[in-house]
Design a protein around this motif. Structure first.
Motif: not given
Length: 916
Positions: A769, A772-773, A776-777, A812, A837, A840-844
């Protein structure tokens, strides 16, 4: 029971086969490539230009293109001579900066031969082949660099004397490079950029209306800000700007015409907008695919001619006056060549007056007229029923065919030049451009007769030894006799009774998925057979056919001609670019040419039967499937997601046990789909201020009431195939895990190992994360996949959840690729230091959902989190409708609806586990 299953299988098979055939047709079945290749005459070279050191742009480079001795002359970038015009070429998505070669090489050659006093310097930017079409922050970064390049380019000419010093850079953008070019004028000028340094932008196959695939929010915001800026009629920064959008037609399978056609922007933008379709551009007349736009010789030559005509001979730079620039560009790309206004024309040759009422038809042909001739038609003798005039001729010079308000002392007073006002060049050409054939068709004759009394035609002396004669055919006619509306059933049409010109309206064709093939069929003894034999003997006639068919989409200003290829006629595929309103109609025009006007010799005229022709219409079902994929295939993900959500609702509300077999589950409850389809169809009738994607489709004239029906059935059929593969994969995975892996390594099924695995996954997620978000996904997806696989049972909810998570990961992937490509230049750095990025919100949200899913082994905790079935069903159904309404076009929104679905699936998993 067997019959129901059999019918369902047959229906799904038919839909799947239709989708497959449509995809093949979309990718393969279009007009043949009619372009010639461009060639270089000397070895090319790129001279690097250093900008100020900025580590942020270390992977971008600016070059000057040159060939041969030209490279030695400008190797030191020391420009002192006048007449140098800078052009910046901006490449597109994942494309090479060497695409500038064709334009630059042809321009250099023309400078040596035809235009020695005009020289273009082509600069090109290497963007390291970044994915500008799939990741919005790339566009923003490229725009900033392009502005730096423009400032640098202009600084190279500081030693050129006034007034010949370049103060502006002409920008040419290929594909997404055209979006970068437009965005140059949108960004604020905090960096000191001179907004007046760009006033002419030419784009090739650029999707101006909206992105082809909109999978990140930054791209959506960029387009919204950019189009709002350009369509703001009070925006003074664009008052001197001319924007040209050129697009290639049906051969371009990457950017369809509707996304590049911006003809209607002229009424909204203070900038002048010219939008042209390559099959309609004079001397191009070809559909051009996306890649071919960079090198198609016919297209490159037309663009090059336009560029040279833009140069003011007094200053050696592009004309400052916006009206002059727009007039020149419209002349080359729209065929509109306005003549300067004259008060009178002197008649200084032999005058023949035609004032007999019976002469409603006139023709003239002579190989070498030896004296100046004038033909004067008295309009007053025409019956009022004659409301139109058709002329074909190779008289192309200004004021050779004119209406006169009056004739006084051998002068035509206040003439109207019909060639420039109404003339259209028709293909192909077997002669020089100055004597090419033009047709003039005007249907406002009654109105013009109120002002003008005479038609004056000037037949000049033929000075050159051209192989063809001067030809002229004048035909006055009544629209009610020549304009016909064909019935709903298009059938073959015999042309034996057709006059010189006629028009056939096709009112039955209203939708983009209605496709017909139109073919002009000539008999063995027809005029075309003779012309073809002359071509084989290299006695090239003026045209290759005595009949020409022109398909016209007037509502989008697009035409396709049956004679666009030299030496032979071609089929016309009638495919429209957007749905047609009730008060509009497409049409075909038929022009019949006299054989003696086309041949070099009249020896064989007697053996020709000019009437042995017919037009054949054939409905193209395969083409219909291809059009459906072209226009609506991008909407499948939203409907596929909605069906998965729909089955979750069914699973939640049913009292019976839910099958754990993916394929069996989605093969049930087929009838209930029609209730959902009815609801989806009703979404078309919602209030228009909701700004849904269906409204966007309606504004682009692409929506119709039963569109949700076709999209739902298509997506359902795709889901059945996907379910089959998932079920087929699940069984061996379960077999291997339960019977081999867990027996060899039983520790893998222990709660301690699962806890350790999840902790390690979280550590990997946090590490990824930071960089790169999107990465991370991907880690979370594969961690969740392994977690589910290591369970002894794989239930339906886990499979559906993986499906949603896989969609999230795929959406993504462009961001991940952009970050991975940057490693070569920037080493391993966080993507936030290079681009915004977008994941970002999707990964969170993703990590919160996955962690919640991992703690569901505590049933007591699950019961605290669980909601009632009605509430969960309502949430899921609301999410389903929002998915269809707002993520058909804007796929980036699908990420949020998918995250909601994964979270709700977690609730379904709770309910299923608690019940157990």
């Amino acid at each position: 029971m067997f019959l129901k299953i059999f019918i369902r299988v047959i229906l799904v098979a038919i839909v799947l086969a239709s989708i497959g055939i449509g995809i093949v047709d979309y990718l393969k079945n279009f007009d043949q490539n009619e372009c010639s290749m461009t060639y270089m005459y000397e070895y090319p070279r790129l001279i690097p230009i250093n900008l100020e050191d900025d580590p942020y742009f270390i992977n971008y480079k600016l070059y000057l293109y040159c060939e041969g001795h030209f490279c030695q002359k400008y190797e030191n970038l020391n420009f002192k001579e006048s007449g140098l015009v800078p052009i910046l070429f901006i490449t597109g998505n994942a494309d090479s900066h060497m695409q500038v070669r064709s334009l630059a090489s042809v321009s250099l050659d023309k400078s040596k031969t035809k235009y020695p006093k005009k020289k273009f310097l082509y600069f090109t930017i290497s963007f390291n082949e970044e994915l500008s079409a799939l990741y919005g922050p790339v566009i923003e970064k490229q725009t900033i660099y392009a502005r730096k390049c423009i400032r640098k380019i202009l600084s190279l000419f500081d030693q050129v004397a006034e007034p010949h010093r370049p103060k502006k850079v002409l920008v040419i953008g290929n594909s997404m490079g055209g979006i970068v070019a437009r965005n140059i004028l949108v960004l604020s000028n905090d960096d000191g950029f001179d907004m007046n340094s760009v006033d002419t932008i030419i784009t090739k196959s650029s999707p101006h209306v909206r992105p082809v695939i909109n999978i990140d929010s930054k791209m959506a915001q960029l387009y919204q800000d950019m189009n709002n800026f350009w369509l703001n009629s009070s925006e003074n920064g664009l008052k001197n700007v001319v924007l040209v959008s050129l697009y290639g037609g049906h051969r371009d399978i990457l950017v369809r015409s509707g996304l590049s056609n911006i003809n209607d922007w002229n009424n909204q933008s203070v900038a002048t907008v010219i939008s042209s379709y390559t099959p309609s551009i004079p001397f191009v007349w070809r559909s051009i695919d996306h890649k071919c736009m960079a090198w198609c010789r016919e297209f490159i030559l037309t663009v090059t001619r336009a560029l040279f005509d833009l140069v003011d001979p007094r200053t050696g730079q592009v004309y400052e006056n916006k009206e002059i620039r727009s007039k020149i560009l419209a002349q080359h790309f729209d065929g509109i060549k306005k003549s300067p206004k004259k008060d009178k024309i002197k008649i200084d040759g032999h005058l023949s007056t035609i004032d007999e009422q019976s002469n409603f038809f006139y023709e003239f042909n002579s190989y070498n007229p030896n004296e100046q001739k004038y033909l004067l038609f008295d309009l007053s003798i025409l019956n009022n029923d004659f409301d139109s005039l058709f002329i074909y001729t190779n008289l192309n010079r200004k004021y050779l065919i004119s209406f006169c308000e009056n004739i006084h002392e051998l002068h035509c007073l206040n003439p109207l030049d019909l060639v420039s006002e109404y003339g259209q060049v028709i293909p192909p050409l077997f002669e020089n451009r100055d004597m090419s054939l033009k047709v003039i068709n005007l249907n406002n004759l009654i109105k013009l007769k109120q002002k003008y009394k005479f038609l004056l035609i000037n037949i000049p002396i033929r000075e050159s030894k051209a192989p063809h004669q001067i030809i002229l055919k004048v035909d006055w006619y009544k629209m009610k006799e020549r304009f016909r509306h064909l019935t709903n059933e298009l059938a073959d049409i015999e042309l034996n009774l057709f006059p010189t010109f006629s028009r056939l309206y096709l009112p039955s064709i209203k939708n983009v998925f209605q496709v017909y093939s139109l073919e002009k069929i000539a008999q063995k003894s027809s005029c075309d057979s003779l012309l073809q034999s002359e071509i084989k003997n290299k006695n090239f006639p003026l045209l290759s056919s005595c009949f020409m068919v022109i398909f016209n989409e007037k509502h989008v200003k697009q035409t396709i001609n049956s004679e666009s290829i030299q030496f032979k006629s071609k089929k016309i595929s009638i495919k429209i670019s957007k749905n047609i309103e009730m008060n509009e109609s497409i049409y075909i025009e038929i022009i019949k040419f006299d054989p003696k006007h086309l041949l070099k010799s009249n020896k064989k005229i007697d053996i020709i039967d000019i009437n042995e022709f017919k037009i054949s219409f054939k409905y193209d079902f395969v083409g219909t499937l291809g059009q459906f994929i072209r226009f609506y295939g991008i909407f499948f993900p939203a409907f596929l997601t909605s069906i998965l959500q729909f089955y979750d609702i069914i699973s939640l509300r049913t009292s019976s046990s839910v099958s754990s077999v993916f394929l069996e589950h989605y093969n049930k409850n087929f009838k209930i789909h029609f209730y959902l389809i009815g609801i989806l169809i009703s979404l078309n009738f919602l209030p228009t201020h909701l700004e849904t994607d269906l409204e966007v489709l309606s504004s682009e004239s692409l929506n119709f009431n039963f569109l949700p029906l076709f999209l739902h059935l298509s997506s359902y059929s795709i889901l059945i195939i996907l379910s089959f593969f998932i079920t087929a994969i699940s069984f061996p995975i379960k077999l291997i895990v339960n019977n081999i892996i867990l027996k060899i390594l039983p520790i893998l099924s222990s709660s301690n190992f699962k806890l350790l695995f999840r902790l390690c996954s979280l550590i990997l997620f946090i590490t990824a994360y930071f960089y790169s978000s999107a990465l991370a996904i991907c880690f979370l997806f594969y961690a969740e996949f392994l977690t589910i696989v290591l369970n002894k049972t794989i239930n339906l909810f886990d499979q559906t959840k993986l499906f949603f998570m896989y969609f999230l990961m795929v959406l993504n992937v462009p961001g991940l690729i952009v970050w991975a490509k940057s490693i070569a230049n920037f080493s391993i750095q966080p993507i936030g230091s290079l681009f915004e990025d977008c994941a970002l919100e999707t990964a969170q949200g993703f990590v919160v959902i996955v962690v919640l899913n991992w703690i569901k082994f505590d049933v007591g905790m699950m019961q605290k989190f669980s909601l009632s079935e009605k509430i969960v069903s309502l949430l899921l159904f609301t999410n389903l409708l929002m998915t269809v309404l707002y993520s058909m076009i804007n796929l980036y929104r699908l990420q949020f609806f998918l995250s909601d679905s994964v979270f709700i699936d977690f609730k379904l998993g709770l309910k299923n586990t608690i019940n157990k």
